[in-house]
Design a protein around this motif. Structure first.
Motif, PDB file in Angstrom:
ATOM      1  N   SER A  54      43.432  38.708  41.367  1.00 14.09           N
ATOM      2  CA  SER A  54      43.412  39.551  42.566  1.00 14.09           C
ATOM      3  C   SER A  54      43.893  40.960  42.253  1.00 14.09           C
ATOM      4  CB  SER A  54      44.300  38.945  43.646  1.00 14.09           C
ATOM      5  OG  SER A  54      43.889  37.651  43.966  1.00 14.09           O
ATOM      6  N   LYS A  55      44.939  41.064  41.449  1.00 17.26           N
ATOM      7  CA  LYS A  55      45.480  42.362  41.076  1.00 17.26           C
ATOM      8  C   LYS A  55      44.445  43.160  40.277  1.00 17.26           C
ATOM      9  CE  LYS A  55      49.460  44.396  38.734  1.00 17.26           C
ATOM     10  NZ  LYS A  55      50.666  44.121  37.948  1.00 17.26           N
TER      11      LYS A  55
ATOM     12  N   GLY B  80      32.931  47.743  40.894  1.00 15.85           N
ATOM     13  CA  GLY B  80      32.008  46.651  41.212  1.00 15.85           C
ATOM     14  C   GLY B  80      32.351  45.312  40.611  1.00 15.85           C
ATOM     15  N   PHE B  81      33.617  45.075  40.266  1.00 19.76           N
ATOM     16  CA  PHE B  81      33.996  43.769  39.711  1.00 19.76           C
ATOM     17  C   PHE B  81      34.134  42.758  40.815  1.00 19.76           C
ATOM     18  CE2 PHE B  81      35.602  46.426  36.179  1.00 19.76           C
ATOM     19  CZ  PHE B  81      34.866  45.835  35.152  1.00 19.76           C
TER      20      PHE B  81
ATOM     21  N   ASP C  12      43.178  31.896  39.532  1.00 19.62           N
ATOM     22  CA  ASP C  12      44.071  32.995  39.885  1.00 19.62           C
ATOM     23  C   ASP C  12      45.514  32.515  39.771  1.00 19.62           C
ATOM     24  OD1 ASP C  12      45.108  35.351  40.691  1.00 19.62           O
ATOM     25  OD2 ASP C  12      44.265  35.335  42.700  1.00 19.62           O
TER      26      ASP C  12
ATOM     27  N   LYS D 211      41.117  42.768  40.334  1.00 22.10           N
ATOM     28  CA  LYS D 211      40.008  43.142  41.228  1.00 22.10           C
ATOM     29  C   LYS D 211      40.390  44.316  42.122  1.00 22.10           C
ATOM     30  CE  LYS D 211      37.489  38.805  41.461  1.00 22.10           C
ATOM     31  NZ  LYS D 211      37.000  37.743  42.320  1.00 22.10           N
ATOM     32  N   LYS D 212      41.633  44.333  42.630  1.00 23.55           N
ATOM     33  CA  LYS D 212      42.075  45.418  43.495  1.00 23.55           C
ATOM     34  C   LYS D 212      42.155  46.723  42.715  1.00 23.55           C
ATOM     35  CE  LYS D 212      45.698  46.797  46.665  1.00 23.55           C
ATOM     36  NZ  LYS D 212      46.985  46.495  47.232  1.00 23.55           N
ATOM     37  N   LYS D 213      42.644  46.659  41.471  1.00 19.73           N
ATOM     38  CA  LYS D 213      42.800  47.853  40.650  1.00 19.73           C
ATOM     39  C   LYS D 213      41.461  48.494  40.311  1.00 19.73           C
ATOM     40  CE  LYS D 213      45.057  49.408  36.399  1.00 19.73           C
ATOM     41  NZ  LYS D 213      45.870  49.012  35.244  1.00 19.73           N
ATOM     42  N   TYR D 214      40.458  47.661  40.073  1.00 18.07           N
ATOM     43  CA  TYR D 214      39.150  48.157  39.643  1.00 18.07           C
ATOM     44  C   TYR D 214      38.048  47.898  40.685  1.00 18.07           C
ATOM     45  CZ  TYR D 214      41.464  48.509  35.145  1.00 18.07           C
ATOM     46  OH  TYR D 214      42.334  48.844  34.140  1.00 18.07           O
ATOM     47  N   GLU D 215      38.411  47.831  41.976  1.00 15.85           N
ATOM     48  CA  GLU D 215      37.435  47.499  43.003  1.00 15.85           C
ATOM     49  C   GLU D 215      36.287  48.523  43.131  1.00 15.85           C
ATOM     50  OE1 GLU D 215      39.472  47.161  46.713  1.00 15.85           O
ATOM     51  OE2 GLU D 215      40.454  49.085  46.497  1.00 15.85           O
ATOM     52  N   GLY D 216      36.523  49.747  42.759  1.00 14.50           N
ATOM     53  CA  GLY D 216      35.488  50.763  42.849  1.00 14.50           C
ATOM     54  C   GLY D 216      34.416  50.655  41.780  1.00 14.50           C
TER      55      GLY D 216
END
Length: 73
Positions: A62-63, A72-73, A56, A65-70
């Motif tokens: 982190s950015k 399932g990444f 990272d 994962k947060k953007k595409y957290e819905g």
């Protein structure tokens, strides 16, 4: 066929990371040279099934994962 068009194809020894040595033909080096490998199929995670690590740098992972957290990444 033109003379001296192709590189010299000769026998060399390849030394794996675990110390085993095998003989093969190659255009690398000179006849009888030893090629010492830093990474080979016995040690590299791509062949051994080891887990890859995400580095990272600057919060990019982190950015993402947060953007595409819905998703399932």
């Amino acid at each position: 066929m033109k003379k001296d068009l192709h590189p010299d194809y000769h026998f060399i020894e390849v030394k794996m990371t675990d110390g085993t040595v095998y003989r093969t033909r190659s255009t690398w080096g000179k006849e009888g040279d030893t090629l010492v490998l830093d990474i080979d199929p016995t040690a590299h995670p791509a062949w051994t099934g080891g887990a890859a690590k995400l580095m990272d740098t600057g919060g990019r992972v982190s950015k993402f994962k947060k953007k595409y957290e819905g998703l399932g990444f």
